[in-house]
Design a protein around this motif. Structure first.
Motif, PDB file in Angstrom:
ATOM      1  N   ARG A   6      -4.011  -6.091 -86.856  1.00  0.00           N
ATOM      2  CA  ARG A   6      -4.291  -6.189 -85.410  1.00  0.00           C
ATOM      3  C   ARG A   6      -3.976  -7.607 -85.003  1.00  0.00           C
ATOM      4  NH1 ARG A   6      -9.017  -2.660 -82.902  1.00  0.00           N
ATOM      5  NH2 ARG A   6      -8.826  -0.967 -84.388  1.00  0.00           N
ATOM      6  N   SER A   7      -3.145  -7.744 -83.991  1.00  0.00           N
ATOM      7  CA  SER A   7      -2.752  -9.082 -83.590  1.00  0.00           C
ATOM      8  C   SER A   7      -2.230  -9.103 -82.161  1.00  0.00           C
ATOM      9  CB  SER A   7      -1.662  -9.609 -84.532  1.00  0.00           C
ATOM     10  OG  SER A   7      -1.228 -10.889 -84.138  1.00  0.00           O
ATOM     11  N   ASN A   8      -2.366 -10.257 -81.526  1.00  0.00           N
ATOM     12  CA  ASN A   8      -1.760 -10.500 -80.224  1.00  0.00           C
ATOM     13  C   ASN A   8      -0.533 -11.389 -80.363  1.00  0.00           C
ATOM     14  OD1 ASN A   8      -3.535  -9.033 -78.639  1.00  0.00           O
ATOM     15  ND2 ASN A   8      -4.994 -10.702 -78.553  1.00  0.00           N
ATOM     16  N   GLU A   9      -0.132 -11.688 -81.593  1.00  0.00           N
ATOM     17  CA  GLU A   9       1.005 -12.561 -81.863  1.00  0.00           C
ATOM     18  C   GLU A   9       2.297 -11.750 -81.891  1.00  0.00           C
ATOM     19  OE1 GLU A   9       0.891 -15.864 -82.242  1.00  0.00           O
ATOM     20  OE2 GLU A   9      -1.271 -15.889 -81.974  1.00  0.00           O
ATOM     21  N   PRO A  10       3.090 -11.797 -80.830  1.00  0.00           N
ATOM     22  CA  PRO A  10       4.311 -10.991 -80.787  1.00  0.00           C
ATOM     23  C   PRO A  10       5.329 -11.364 -81.865  1.00  0.00           C
ATOM     24  CG  PRO A  10       4.215 -12.459 -78.900  1.00  0.00           C
ATOM     25  CD  PRO A  10       2.910 -12.581 -79.614  1.00  0.00           C
ATOM     26  N   VAL A  11       5.369 -12.636 -82.246  1.00  0.00           N
ATOM     27  CA  VAL A  11       6.318 -13.066 -83.278  1.00  0.00           C
ATOM     28  C   VAL A  11       5.922 -12.478 -84.635  1.00  0.00           C
ATOM     29  CG1 VAL A  11       7.291 -15.054 -84.486  1.00  0.00           C
ATOM     30  CG2 VAL A  11       6.938 -15.149 -82.020  1.00  0.00           C
ATOM     31  N   LEU A  12       4.643 -12.514 -84.950  1.00  0.00           N
ATOM     32  CA  LEU A  12       4.156 -11.945 -86.209  1.00  0.00           C
ATOM     33  C   LEU A  12       4.436 -10.448 -86.264  1.00  0.00           C
ATOM     34  CD1 LEU A  12       2.583 -12.031 -88.880  1.00  0.00           C
ATOM     35  CD2 LEU A  12       0.475 -11.814 -87.530  1.00  0.00           C
ATOM     36  N   LEU A  13       4.145  -9.754 -85.189  1.00  0.00           N
ATOM     37  CA  LEU A  13       4.376  -8.307 -85.155  1.00  0.00           C
ATOM     38  C   LEU A  13       5.864  -7.993 -85.304  1.00  0.00           C
ATOM     39  CD1 LEU A  13       1.872  -7.404 -82.329  1.00  0.00           C
ATOM     40  CD2 LEU A  13       1.664  -6.794 -84.739  1.00  0.00           C
ATOM     41  N   SER A  14       6.705  -8.748 -84.628  1.00  0.00           N
ATOM     42  CA  SER A  14       8.144  -8.534 -84.703  1.00  0.00           C
ATOM     43  C   SER A  14       8.673  -8.808 -86.109  1.00  0.00           C
ATOM     44  CB  SER A  14       8.852  -9.436 -83.692  1.00  0.00           C
ATOM     45  OG  SER A  14      10.242  -9.280 -83.778  1.00  0.00           O
ATOM     46  N   LEU A  15       8.207  -9.895 -86.705  1.00  0.00           N
ATOM     47  CA  LEU A  15       8.615 -10.233 -88.069  1.00  0.00           C
ATOM     48  C   LEU A  15       8.182  -9.159 -89.055  1.00  0.00           C
ATOM     49  CD1 LEU A  15       9.820 -12.135 -90.154  1.00  0.00           C
ATOM     50  CD2 LEU A  15       7.660 -13.385 -90.161  1.00  0.00           C
ATOM     51  N   MET A  16       6.950  -8.704 -88.911  1.00  0.00           N
ATOM     52  CA  MET A  16       6.455  -7.662 -89.812  1.00  0.00           C
ATOM     53  C   MET A  16       7.254  -6.369 -89.651  1.00  0.00           C
ATOM     54  SD  MET A  16       4.239  -8.614 -91.948  1.00  0.00           S
ATOM     55  CE  MET A  16       3.776  -6.969 -92.500  1.00  0.00           C
ATOM     56  N   LEU A  17       7.560  -5.983 -88.428  1.00  0.00           N
ATOM     57  CA  LEU A  17       8.369  -4.774 -88.216  1.00  0.00           C
ATOM     58  C   LEU A  17       9.724  -4.899 -88.885  1.00  0.00           C
ATOM     59  CD1 LEU A  17       7.625  -3.807 -84.507  1.00  0.00           C
ATOM     60  CD2 LEU A  17       7.076  -2.483 -86.555  1.00  0.00           C
ATOM     61  N   ALA A  18      10.341  -6.066 -88.769  1.00  0.00           N
ATOM     62  CA  ALA A  18      11.650  -6.284 -89.377  1.00  0.00           C
ATOM     63  C   ALA A  18      11.561  -6.231 -90.902  1.00  0.00           C
ATOM     64  CB  ALA A  18      12.224  -7.621 -88.931  1.00  0.00           C
ATOM     65  N   ARG A  19      10.560  -6.886 -91.472  1.00  0.00           N
ATOM     66  CA  ARG A  19      10.399  -6.882 -92.940  1.00  0.00           C
ATOM     67  C   ARG A  19      10.092  -5.489 -93.460  1.00  0.00           C
ATOM     68  NH1 ARG A  19       8.656 -11.503 -95.748  1.00  0.00           N
ATOM     69  NH2 ARG A  19       8.871 -10.110 -97.524  1.00  0.00           N
ATOM     70  N   LEU A  20       9.238  -4.749 -92.746  1.00  0.00           N
ATOM     71  CA  LEU A  20       8.894  -3.396 -93.175  1.00  0.00           C
ATOM     72  C   LEU A  20      10.113  -2.481 -93.097  1.00  0.00           C
ATOM     73  CD1 LEU A  20       5.404  -3.133 -91.499  1.00  0.00           C
ATOM     74  CD2 LEU A  20       5.860  -3.295 -93.953  1.00  0.00           C
ATOM     75  N   GLU A  21      10.907  -2.637 -92.053  1.00  0.00           N
ATOM     76  CA  GLU A  21      12.123  -1.828 -91.920  1.00  0.00           C
ATOM     77  C   GLU A  21      13.079  -2.119 -93.075  1.00  0.00           C
ATOM     78  OE1 GLU A  21      15.868  -1.118 -88.880  1.00  0.00           O
ATOM     79  OE2 GLU A  21      14.105  -2.186 -88.155  1.00  0.00           O
ATOM     80  N   THR A  22      13.198  -3.385 -93.446  1.00  0.00           N
ATOM     81  CA  THR A  22      14.057  -3.772 -94.573  1.00  0.00           C
ATOM     82  C   THR A  22      13.601  -3.098 -95.860  1.00  0.00           C
ATOM     83  OG1 THR A  22      14.514  -5.905 -93.549  1.00  0.00           O
ATOM     84  CG2 THR A  22      14.902  -5.741 -95.908  1.00  0.00           C
ATOM     85  N   GLU A  23      12.296  -2.952 -96.025  1.00  0.00           N
ATOM     86  CA  GLU A  23      11.727  -2.328 -97.221  1.00  0.00           C
ATOM     87  C   GLU A  23      11.716  -0.801 -97.140  1.00  0.00           C
ATOM     88  OE1 GLU A  23      10.358  -3.696-100.094  1.00  0.00           O
ATOM     89  OE2 GLU A  23      10.963  -5.713 -99.485  1.00  0.00           O
ATOM     90  N   GLY A  24      12.086  -0.260 -95.984  1.00  0.00           N
ATOM     91  CA  GLY A  24      12.101   1.186 -95.824  1.00  0.00           C
ATOM     92  C   GLY A  24      10.735   1.791 -95.579  1.00  0.00           C
ATOM     93  N   ILE A  25       9.805   0.983 -95.073  1.00  0.00           N
ATOM     94  CA  ILE A  25       8.446   1.444 -94.796  1.00  0.00           C
ATOM     95  C   ILE A  25       8.343   1.785 -93.309  1.00  0.00           C
ATOM     96  CG2 ILE A  25       5.997   0.817 -94.796  1.00  0.00           C
ATOM     97  CD1 ILE A  25       6.691  -1.147 -97.105  1.00  0.00           C
ATOM     98  N   ALA A  26       7.949   3.012 -93.020  1.00  0.00           N
ATOM     99  CA  ALA A  26       7.805   3.448 -91.627  1.00  0.00           C
ATOM    100  C   ALA A  26       6.647   2.702 -90.979  1.00  0.00           C
ATOM    101  CB  ALA A  26       7.557   4.948 -91.575  1.00  0.00           C
ATOM    102  N   ALA A  27       6.899   2.139 -89.789  1.00  0.00           N
ATOM    103  CA  ALA A  27       5.869   1.371 -89.089  1.00  0.00           C
ATOM    104  C   ALA A  27       6.054   1.519 -87.588  1.00  0.00           C
ATOM    105  CB  ALA A  27       5.946  -0.098 -89.486  1.00  0.00           C
ATOM    106  N   VAL A  28       4.932   1.362 -86.872  1.00  0.00           N
ATOM    107  CA  VAL A  28       4.965   1.434 -85.415  1.00  0.00           C
ATOM    108  C   VAL A  28       3.856   0.528 -84.869  1.00  0.00           C
ATOM    109  CG1 VAL A  28       3.433   3.439 -85.284  1.00  0.00           C
ATOM    110  CG2 VAL A  28       5.035   3.000 -83.447  1.00  0.00           C
ATOM    111  N   VAL A  29       4.112  -0.089 -83.713  1.00  0.00           N
ATOM    112  CA  VAL A  29       3.107  -0.912 -83.045  1.00  0.00           C
ATOM    113  C   VAL A  29       2.482  -0.076 -81.935  1.00  0.00           C
ATOM    114  CG1 VAL A  29       2.666  -2.976 -81.674  1.00  0.00           C
ATOM    115  CG2 VAL A  29       4.277  -3.073 -83.573  1.00  0.00           C
ATOM    116  N   LEU A  30       1.171   0.073 -81.998  1.00  0.00           N
ATOM    117  CA  LEU A  30       0.434   0.791 -80.962  1.00  0.00           C
ATOM    118  C   LEU A  30      -0.169  -0.196 -79.976  1.00  0.00           C
ATOM    119  CD1 LEU A  30      -1.454   3.487 -83.066  1.00  0.00           C
ATOM    120  CD2 LEU A  30       0.763   3.661 -81.950  1.00  0.00           C
TER     121      LEU A  30
END
Length: 70
Positions: A6-30
């Protein structure tokens, strides 16, 4: 899907989405569109949800990202 972060940090959320996508892990921001209701206060944290199968690896990635941010 389970909550990883849970975060309000858009950069952290964006970075995590990119890293998870690279690893092939399905992710979504609600709650990403809640800013319409809250204005610029950023009072409602966004939730990063990941697939249960990739949760343990996602936690490792989060720890790596947080270590870099320190």
């Amino acid at each position: 899907m389970v909550e990883l972060l849970r975060s309000n940090e858009p950069v952290l959320l964006s970075l995590m989405l990119a890293r998870l996508e690279t690893e092939g892990i399905a992710a979504v921001v609600l709650d990403g569109h809640m800013s319409i209701l809250e204005g610029s206060a950023a009072a409602i944290p966004r939730r990063l949800m990941v697939d249960e199968a990739g949760f343990s690896r996602a936690r490792e990635i989060l720890q790596d990202v947080e270590a870099i941010a320190e």
